[in-house]
Design a protein around this motif. Structure first.
Motif, PDB file in Angstrom:
ATOM      1  N   PHE A   1     -13.486  30.453  12.464  1.00 50.28           N
ATOM      2  CA  PHE A   1     -14.530  29.986  11.768  1.00 50.28           C
ATOM      3  C   PHE A   1     -15.623  30.267  11.512  1.00 50.28           C
ATOM      4  O   PHE A   1     -16.445  30.671  12.314  1.00 50.28           O
ATOM      5  N   TRP A   2     -16.299  29.643  10.931  1.00 51.46           N
ATOM      6  CA  TRP A   2     -17.475  29.867  10.154  1.00 51.46           C
ATOM      7  C   TRP A   2     -17.809  28.901   9.426  1.00 51.46           C
ATOM      8  O   TRP A   2     -17.255  27.760   8.357  1.00 51.46           O
ATOM      9  N   ASN A   3     -19.394  28.208   9.861  1.00 51.20           N
ATOM     10  CA  ASN A   3     -19.797  27.366   8.994  1.00 51.20           C
ATOM     11  C   ASN A   3     -20.867  27.526   7.378  1.00 51.20           C
ATOM     12  O   ASN A   3     -20.687  28.857   7.232  1.00 51.20           O
TER      13      ASN A   3
ATOM     14  N   ARG B   1     -19.989  32.743  12.688  1.00 50.86           N
ATOM     15  CA  ARG B   1     -18.933  32.653  12.875  1.00 50.86           C
ATOM     16  C   ARG B   1     -18.690  32.642  14.273  1.00 50.86           C
ATOM     17  O   ARG B   1     -19.624  33.144  14.921  1.00 50.86           O
ATOM     18  N   HIS B   2     -17.437  32.098  14.641  1.00 54.04           N
ATOM     19  CA  HIS B   2     -17.373  31.965  16.096  1.00 54.04           C
ATOM     20  C   HIS B   2     -15.506  31.846  16.333  1.00 54.04           C
ATOM     21  O   HIS B   2     -15.048  32.184  15.036  1.00 54.04           O
TER      22      HIS B   2
ATOM     23  N   MET C   1     -15.318  30.799  20.839  1.00 59.01           N
ATOM     24  CA  MET C   1     -16.389  31.744  21.312  1.00 59.01           C
ATOM     25  C   MET C   1     -17.018  32.416  20.657  1.00 59.01           C
ATOM     26  O   MET C   1     -16.885  32.178  19.425  1.00 59.01           O
ATOM     27  N   PRO C   2     -18.257  31.965  21.096  1.00 54.62           N
ATOM     28  CA  PRO C   2     -19.427  33.258  20.276  1.00 54.62           C
ATOM     29  C   PRO C   2     -19.258  33.887  19.546  1.00 54.62           C
ATOM     30  O   PRO C   2     -18.832  35.314  20.182  1.00 54.62           O
ATOM     31  N   GLU C   3     -19.403  34.454  18.303  1.00 54.12           N
ATOM     32  CA  GLU C   3     -18.815  35.887  18.021  1.00 54.12           C
ATOM     33  C   GLU C   3     -19.514  37.200  19.195  1.00 54.12           C
ATOM     34  O   GLU C   3     -18.057  38.007  19.280  1.00 54.12           O
ATOM     35  N   LYS C   4     -20.473  37.531  18.959  1.00 56.68           N
ATOM     36  CA  LYS C   4     -20.195  38.180  20.514  1.00 56.68           C
ATOM     37  C   LYS C   4     -20.502  38.420  21.679  1.00 56.68           C
ATOM     38  O   LYS C   4     -19.891  39.385  22.141  1.00 56.68           O
ATOM     39  N   ASP C   5     -19.298  36.838  21.928  1.00 52.04           N
ATOM     40  CA  ASP C   5     -18.447  37.140  23.343  1.00 52.04           C
ATOM     41  C   ASP C   5     -17.369  38.523  23.091  1.00 52.04           C
ATOM     42  O   ASP C   5     -17.592  38.643  24.189  1.00 52.04           O
TER      43      ASP C   5
ATOM     44  N   ASP D   1     -14.001  28.696  31.218  1.00 48.15           N
ATOM     45  CA  ASP D   1     -15.303  29.886  30.500  1.00 48.15           C
ATOM     46  C   ASP D   1     -15.440  29.344  28.577  1.00 48.15           C
ATOM     47  O   ASP D   1     -16.398  29.262  28.438  1.00 48.15           O
ATOM     48  N   TYR D   2     -14.550  28.455  28.122  1.00 48.17           N
ATOM     49  CA  TYR D   2     -13.540  28.514  26.735  1.00 48.17           C
ATOM     50  C   TYR D   2     -13.516  26.959  27.090  1.00 48.17           C
ATOM     51  O   TYR D   2     -11.669  27.242  26.646  1.00 48.17           O
ATOM     52  N   PRO D   3     -14.284  25.710  26.845  1.00 47.45           N
ATOM     53  CA  PRO D   3     -13.622  24.509  27.616  1.00 47.45           C
ATOM     54  C   PRO D   3     -12.127  23.911  26.421  1.00 47.45           C
ATOM     55  O   PRO D   3     -13.087  24.516  25.059  1.00 47.45           O
ATOM     56  N   LEU D   4     -11.790  23.387  26.840  1.00 51.39           N
ATOM     57  CA  LEU D   4     -10.679  22.533  25.213  1.00 51.39           C
ATOM     58  C   LEU D   4     -12.630  21.832  24.538  1.00 51.39           C
ATOM     59  O   LEU D   4     -12.589  21.006  25.541  1.00 51.39           O
TER      60      LEU D   4
END
Length: 493
Positions: A202-204, A209-210, A264-268, A287-290
């Motif tokens: 995704f990008w806003n 970016r995520h 997920m944040p891009e840097k993760d 770690d990354y919930p729905l």
């Protein structure tokens, strides 16, 4: 009283007699002059198009996606721009291995393909009913599919080929465990989840970016068949999925799915203990919930299956501003291979067919080729190249996707060696209760009938690495003794 329309030729000429072919006499030979007879026979010879190499047997319908939660901080995609926004879509579900005439209720992965007709172009999400797949590198995909199709000599499906490949490809263990579990044979499309499977992005509006994974959670509940129940269904009908899906929509019992994303944040991506772009891995929900995004509903059957479902062409290359790809190697290859399959199967201009045509304005410079039946020169014959001086369609840099910002150890993303292919399948196995494990063991044993012992034992060692109880359970179901052999397991690592 309605007047019956006139039957005509394809050129619009009225037909006087559609019951009797022209002949030289009561017993005489037919005449070449009977052009309509020749036309009907020639057309019938060409009524079939190549079936899909994979996902040939399918079932589909039209519907809508409605946004229920604001995620605009993650993406600028217009489809998610406001709560309550509705977007039309066409869905197609399928089995992977079976041919067009295969039975619906077979143990197989199911395709879960969606085409959203957004106001900024078509967005295609082409996934499965599982969150992972058998391989992580596209080099292995054609070989894997060969093992799922017919043997070149016997022309039968080969359990030996399937288990030989899986036992030499330990990354397949996660998907094999799902396939052989209770979820391996859903009763119908509306009783299974769907997943984008790949990692997308995704990008806003700010260019941030995520990474994202898409989940479609069935609101009808999960319903599955055992091997024995599936055999009984297939004995009565080979079309159980089509009957169930078509019938439910005709009866206005519209299937629905809750649409969720993992963000997920891009840097993760640089610090996860697993490769987040590996198609054989899932992201832990802890770690990354729905995050709920909306609801998908199927509410209209196709008026003509061939033109609206069989000719529907889905490809990950169809993305919209705010949604992008990722370094997932399987996804990168599918961006090419899916569109290329449609060019072969349907023709050069497959996206101009009604079911594939976007609802918004379309402007491009693709020219000529077979079945070039549309106008795209805006009424000016000089608009057939770019750049031009005549006001033709031009690029818009405001839609540019931001550059990838990840770095780190490239080897972690590029190689088969060093990947942990056992922890996640083991975790899944440990989530099963005793009854689910018992059915898993028996399903695998049944699928291994006739497979050479050395291949069976190699696969048992992969099960052992995931969880010792997994291997012992399958061995008991096979009626054999098993002792782990690290050297044998390493043949596939």
């Amino acid at each position: 009283m309605n007047k019956t329309p006139k039957l005509t030729t394809t050129a619009g000429n009225p037909i006087a007699d559609n019951q009797n072919s022209l002949s030289a006499g009561p017993r005489g030979p037919l005449l070449m002059q009977d052009y309509q007879l020749i036309e009907k026979l020639a057309h019938q010879n060409r009524e079939r198009i190549p079936e899909r190499v994979v996902h040939a047997k399918g079932w589909g319908a039209f519907g809508t996606f409605t946004v229920t939660n604001d995620i605009t901080k993650y993406t600028r995609a217009s489809i998610f721009s406001e709560v309550g926004k509705r977007t039309e879509l066409v869905a197609r579900f399928s089995t992977v291995a079976g041919e067009l005439g295969a039975a619906d209720a077979e143990r197989d992965v199911r395709g879960f393909a969606l085409k959203f007709y957004t106001d900024e172009g078509n967005w295609d999400l082409v996934g499965n009913n599982t969150p992972v797949f058998f391989v992580r590198d596209p080099y292995k995909f054609p070989d894997f599919i060969h093992t799922q199709k017919r043997h070149p000599k016997t022309h039968l499906r080969s359990a030996t080929a399937a288990w030989d490949f899986w036992s030499l490809s330990p990354e397949s263990l996660h998907q094999v465990t799902i396939l052989m579990s209770d979820r391996g044979i859903p009763t119908a499309p509306m009783f299974m989840n769907g997943y984008g499977s790949h990692t997308y992005s995704f990008w806003n509006e700010a260019g941030e970016r995520h990474w994202v994974k898409f989940h479609f959670k069935t609101q009808q509940g999960h319903k599955h068949l055992t091997n024995e129940e599936a055999e009984a269904v297939v004995g009565k009908t080979r079309e159980s999925y089509q009957e169930a899906l078509f019938g439910a929509i005709e009866n206005k019992d519209y299937p629905k799915w809750t649409v969720c994303v993992q963000i997920m944040p891009e840097k993760d991506a640089e610090k996860t203990p697993y490769n987040p772009f590996d198609l054989t891995k899932v992201w832990p929900h802890g770690d990354y919930p729905l995050i709920e995004v909306g609801v998908m509903e199927l509410n209209r059957n196709a008026g003509n299956y061939f033109t609206e479902i069989e000719m529907a062409a889905y490809s990950p290359s169809n993305i919209v501003p705010g949604i992008g790809h990722s370094p997932d190697k399987m996804l990168q290859a599918r961006v090419f291979s899916y569109a290329d399959a449609h060019r072969y199967r349907l023709g050069t201009h497959y996206e101009a067919l009604p079911v594939n045509r976007p609802k918004n304005e379309v402007n491009h410079y693709h020219k000529d080729g077979a079945m070039r039946f549309f106008q795209n020169d805006a009424g000016n014959p000089d608009l057939y190249y770019e750049p031009n001086s005549f006001g033709g369609p031009a690029e818009d840099p405001s839609y540019a996707e931001p550059p990838l910002g990840i770095s780190g150890d490239a080897d972690r993303y590029d190689h088969r060696e060093g990947n942990d292919d056992y922890t996640q399948p083991g975790n899944l196995y440990r989530l099963f209760n005793d009854s689910q494990r018992d059915r898993l063991h028996r399903n695998i044993a049944s699928a291994m009938q006739g497979v050479p012992e050395n291949i069976v034992r190699r696969q048992l060692n992969h099960f052992h690495r995931a969880d010792p109880a997994y291997a012992q359970g399958v061995a008991r179901a096979l009626g054999i003794e098993f002792e782990p052999d690290d050297e044998l397991a390493s043949l596939g690592a």
